[in-house]
Scaffold this motif. Structure first.
Motif, PDB file in Angstrom:
ATOM      1  N   THR A  37       3.528 -13.047   7.615  1.00  0.00           N
ATOM      2  CA  THR A  37       3.951 -11.727   7.245  1.00  0.00           C
ATOM      3  C   THR A  37       4.041 -10.823   5.521  1.00  0.00           C
ATOM      4  N   GLY A  38       4.435 -12.643   4.877  1.00  0.00           N
ATOM      5  CA  GLY A  38       4.040 -12.054   3.354  1.00  0.00           C
ATOM      6  C   GLY A  38       3.029 -11.092   2.909  1.00  0.00           C
ATOM      7  N   PRO A  39       1.946 -12.223   2.885  1.00  0.00           N
ATOM      8  CA  PRO A  39       0.771 -11.587   2.540  1.00  0.00           C
ATOM      9  C   PRO A  39       0.124 -10.481   3.337  1.00  0.00           C
ATOM     10  N   LEU A  40       0.264  -9.752   4.363  1.00  0.00           N
ATOM     11  CA  LEU A  40       0.065  -8.737   5.333  1.00  0.00           C
ATOM     12  C   LEU A  40       1.301  -7.248   4.741  1.00  0.00           C
ATOM     13  N   SER A  41       2.016  -7.936   4.750  1.00  0.00           N
ATOM     14  CA  SER A  41       3.508  -6.941   4.028  1.00  0.00           C
ATOM     15  C   SER A  41       3.111  -5.812   3.176  1.00  0.00           C
ATOM     16  N   TYR A  42       2.520  -7.335   2.001  1.00  0.00           N
ATOM     17  CA  TYR A  42       2.443  -7.185   0.408  1.00  0.00           C
ATOM     18  C   TYR A  42       1.139  -6.211   0.538  1.00  0.00           C
ATOM     19  N   PHE A  43       0.722  -6.420   0.765  1.00  0.00           N
ATOM     20  CA  PHE A  43      -1.696  -5.528   1.321  1.00  0.00           C
ATOM     21  C   PHE A  43      -0.950  -4.100   1.231  1.00  0.00           C
ATOM     22  N   LEU A  44       0.348  -3.794   3.149  1.00  0.00           N
ATOM     23  CA  LEU A  44       0.312  -3.038   3.302  1.00  0.00           C
ATOM     24  C   LEU A  44       0.935  -1.700   3.119  1.00  0.00           C
ATOM     25  N   CYS A  45       1.791  -2.940   2.012  1.00  0.00           N
ATOM     26  CA  CYS A  45       3.179  -1.992   1.131  1.00  0.00           C
ATOM     27  C   CYS A  45       1.865  -1.350   0.002  1.00  0.00           C
ATOM     28  N   LEU A  46       0.740  -1.971  -0.462  1.00  0.00           N
ATOM     29  CA  LEU A  46       0.034  -1.262  -1.238  1.00  0.00           C
ATOM     30  C   LEU A  46      -1.296  -0.226  -0.491  1.00  0.00           C
ATOM     31  N   LEU A  47      -1.759  -0.813   0.339  1.00  0.00           N
ATOM     32  CA  LEU A  47      -2.828   0.410   0.700  1.00  0.00           C
ATOM     33  C   LEU A  47      -2.136   1.694   1.130  1.00  0.00           C
ATOM     34  N   ILE A  48      -0.852   1.702   1.963  1.00  0.00           N
ATOM     35  CA  ILE A  48      -0.428   2.816   1.954  1.00  0.00           C
ATOM     36  C   ILE A  48      -0.060   3.057   0.993  1.00  0.00           C
ATOM     37  N   ALA A  49       0.603   2.951  -0.213  1.00  0.00           N
ATOM     38  CA  ALA A  49       0.834   3.970  -1.127  1.00  0.00           C
ATOM     39  C   ALA A  49      -0.194   4.157  -1.769  1.00  0.00           C
ATOM     40  N   TRP A  50      -0.851   3.446  -1.969  1.00  0.00           N
ATOM     41  CA  TRP A  50      -2.555   4.391  -2.099  1.00  0.00           C
ATOM     42  C   TRP A  50      -2.980   5.198  -1.219  1.00  0.00           C
ATOM     43  N   PHE A  51      -2.635   5.488  -0.223  1.00  0.00           N
ATOM     44  CA  PHE A  51      -3.083   6.484   0.561  1.00  0.00           C
ATOM     45  C   PHE A  51      -2.548   7.241   0.503  1.00  0.00           C
ATOM     46  N   ILE A  52      -0.651   7.579   0.383  1.00  0.00           N
ATOM     47  CA  ILE A  52      -0.257   8.697   0.591  1.00  0.00           C
ATOM     48  C   ILE A  52       0.214   9.478  -1.060  1.00  0.00           C
ATOM     49  N   ASN A  53      -0.317   8.320  -1.950  1.00  0.00           N
ATOM     50  CA  ASN A  53      -0.395   8.846  -3.083  1.00  0.00           C
ATOM     51  C   ASN A  53      -1.276  10.196  -3.551  1.00  0.00           C
ATOM     52  N   GLU A  54      -2.001  10.152  -2.811  1.00  0.00           N
ATOM     53  CA  GLU A  54      -3.121  11.046  -2.310  1.00  0.00           C
ATOM     54  C   GLU A  54      -2.753  12.163  -2.598  1.00  0.00           C
ATOM     55  N   PHE A  55      -2.158  12.680  -1.653  1.00  0.00           N
ATOM     56  CA  PHE A  55      -2.001  14.115  -0.983  1.00  0.00           C
ATOM     57  C   PHE A  55      -1.349  14.455  -1.962  1.00  0.00           C
ATOM     58  N   PRO A  56      -1.143  15.686  -1.615  1.00  0.00           N
ATOM     59  CA  PRO A  56       0.000  16.798  -2.617  1.00  0.00           C
ATOM     60  C   PRO A  56       1.322  16.298  -2.213  1.00  0.00           C
ATOM     61  N   LYS A  57       1.682  16.322  -3.515  1.00  0.00           N
ATOM     62  CA  LYS A  57       3.481  16.246  -3.374  1.00  0.00           C
ATOM     63  C   LYS A  57       4.609  16.456  -2.422  1.00  0.00           C
ATOM     64  N   PRO A  58       4.212  18.400  -1.562  1.00  0.00           N
ATOM     65  CA  PRO A  58       5.173  18.405  -0.329  1.00  0.00           C
ATOM     66  C   PRO A  58       4.514  16.772   0.695  1.00  0.00           C
ATOM     67  N   VAL A  59       3.291  16.707   0.692  1.00  0.00           N
ATOM     68  CA  VAL A  59       3.620  16.038   1.822  1.00  0.00           C
ATOM     69  C   VAL A  59       3.645  14.317   1.253  1.00  0.00           C
ATOM     70  N   ARG A  60       3.069  14.136   0.244  1.00  0.00           N
ATOM     71  CA  ARG A  60       3.301  12.903  -0.303  1.00  0.00           C
ATOM     72  C   ARG A  60       5.211  12.587  -0.151  1.00  0.00           C
ATOM     73  N   VAL A  61       6.238  13.648  -0.194  1.00  0.00           N
ATOM     74  CA  VAL A  61       7.018  12.980  -0.247  1.00  0.00           C
ATOM     75  C   VAL A  61       7.927  12.850   1.458  1.00  0.00           C
ATOM     76  N   PHE A  62       7.092  13.993   2.204  1.00  0.00           N
ATOM     77  CA  PHE A  62       7.613  13.597   3.624  1.00  0.00           C
ATOM     78  C   PHE A  62       7.426  12.411   3.714  1.00  0.00           C
ATOM     79  N   LEU A  63       6.395  12.161   3.423  1.00  0.00           N
ATOM     80  CA  LEU A  63       5.147  10.797   3.891  1.00  0.00           C
ATOM     81  C   LEU A  63       6.525   9.025   3.227  1.00  0.00           C
TER      82      LEU A  63
END
Length: 325
Positions: free
Chosen positions: A109-135
Motif C-alpha cells: 500500500t505504501g508505494p502504491l498510494s505514493y505513486f497514485l497520489c503523485l499521478l492523480i495530482a499530476w493529472f488534476i494539475n493539467e485542468f483549468p482552475k475551476p475543474v482542478r478545485v472541484f476534482l
C-alpha cells in the motif's frame, strides 16, 4: 528548438545557477549571531518547541528506557535488561504475525498510494482552475469522512445484502456470501483496498501544492534549451522542484502504512480472526491499554520506531538520485 542537445547538457545548462561571490556571504555565522539576527523568529517557535519536546521527545526517550523494564503502571518499573526484546522475537508468535502483516501491508500500500497520489495530482494539475478545485475536493474528501469505515463495512458485508456479495451472487459468480472481513484469506486484501482509497489525503494535497508552485516560465525556458517531451520535463524540471514534496509525502506514507490500526480494528474487529489482520500498532495497544504491560509495549514501540527510521534512510538514499533544482 535545438533538438541536438543531449540530456546531460540540458541538465547542466538548465540547473546551473550563479554563485554569490560576495565575501560577506562566505563568512560563517555563529549561533549567537544568528539568534540576534532572527530573535523574533526564535521566540515565535518557543511554544511549538515546548510542546514538541514534551509530547514527542520526552515520550520517545521514556519509551526507550521503559522497554528495558517490567512496568504495569501500578508498580515501580523493575529493570529486566533485554528480556522484553528476547521474548518479543523468540516467544511472541503473535508479534511475528503482526510484523509479517504490517510489512506486507506497508510494502504494497505504501508505494502504491505514493505513486497514485503523485499521478492523480499530476493529472488534476493539467485542468483549468475551476475543474482542478472541484476534482481536488472530490479526491480529498474521503480522507475527511467520519463514516468511512461504516460504508466499507456495508460494502464488504458478509451476508447476501452486502454490495459486493449481492453483485457477485446476481451475476452468478458465487452461490453463497463470502465473509470478506472475517475470512483469513480475504480480510487483509480488503484492508489494503480501503487504505489505498483513503490515501489521497495530506500527501495528495502536498503534490497539488507543489505542482502549483512551479513557475510555468521554467517550462518555456526549458523548451528553448532543448527539452522536447513531457518525460524530460518531469525528469529535469518537475521532479527536482518537487523534491521537498516527494520527501514529505514519502515520510507520510511510511507513517500511515506502518501505523495502520484503526482500519483493521474497525473493519475486522480486535482481535481479528486468528490475528490474520493484526498489526504492530494493534499489538502495542493490546499490551499497553488492555494488559497494561507497558514495558513490553514500549519494547514493541521502540522496534517499530527503529524500523521506520531505517526505511526513512532508505528513501533518502533513493531520492538522492533525483537532481537538485
Amino acid at each position: 528548438m535545438n533538438s541536438g542537445l543531449t540530456n546531460s547538457k540540458i541538465k547542466k545548462r538548465f540547473f546551473t545557477f550563479n554563485k554569490n561571490t560576495d565575501e560577506t556571504a562566505k563568512k560563517k555565522i555563529t549561533y549567537k549571531q544568528d539568534f540576534k539576527m532572527h530573535k523574533s523568529l526564535y521566540f515565535m517557535i518557543i511554544p511549538y518547541a515546548l510542546f514538541f519536546f514534551m509530547f514527542i521527545i520526552i515520550p520517545i526517550i521514556a519509551s526507550f528506557f521503559l522497554s528495558f523494564t517490567s512496568y504495569n503502571m501500578f508498580q515501580t518499573p523493575r529493570f529486566i535488561g533485554l528480556d522484553n526484546y528476547i521474548n518479543l522475537f523468540v516467544d511472541d508468535s503473535v508479534f511475528m504475525t503482526a510484523v509479517k502483516n504490517t510489512f506486507f501491508f506497508a510494502l504494497l500500500t505504501g508505494p502504491l498510494s505514493y505513486f497514485l497520489c503523485l499521478l492523480i495530482a499530476w493529472f488534476i494539475n493539467e485542468f483549468p482552475k475551476p475543474v482542478r478545485v472541484f476534482l481536488t475536493l472530490v479526491f480529498y474528501a474521503p480522507s475527511l469522512s467520519s463514516c468511512t469505515y461504516f460504508i466499507w463495512k456495508y460494502i464488504f458485508s458478509g451476508d447476501a445484502y452486502g454490495v459486493v456479495n449481492s453483485f457477485l451472487i446476481n451475476i452468478g459468480f458465487i452461490n453463497e456470501p463470502i465473509q470478506w472481513l472475517a475470512d483469513e484469506s480475504t480480510n487483509l486484501i480488503v484492508l489494503m483496498i480501503v487504505q489505498v482509497w483513503m490515501s489521497l489525503g495530506t500527501s495528495f494535497l502536498a503534490f497539488i501544492a507543489g505542482f502549483q508552485g512551479i513557475d510555468k516560465t521554467l517550462y518555456e525556458a526549458a523548451d528553448v534549451d532543448g527539452i522536447s517531451n513531457r518525460y524530460q520535463e518531469l525528469i529535469y524540471i518537475t521532479f527536482p522542484l518537487l523534491k521537498p514534496q516527494l520527501l514529505f509525502s514519502a515520510i507520510m506514507q511510511i507513517v500511515n502504512s506502518f501505523s495502520v490500526s484503526t482500519i483493521s480494528s474497525s473493519l475486522c474487529g480486535f482481535p481479528s480472526t486468528n490475528y490474520s489482520a493484526h498489526t504492530v500498532v494493534l499489538h502495542i495497544q493490546d499490551y499497553g491499554t488492555i494488559r497494561y504491560e507497558m514495558g513490553y509495549a514500549c519494547a514493541i514501540s521502540v522496534t517499530l520506531f527503529i524500523s521506520m527510521i531505517l526505511i526513512r534512510r532508505l528513501i533518502d538514499f533513493v531520492l538522492r538520485y533525483i537532481p537538485d533544482a
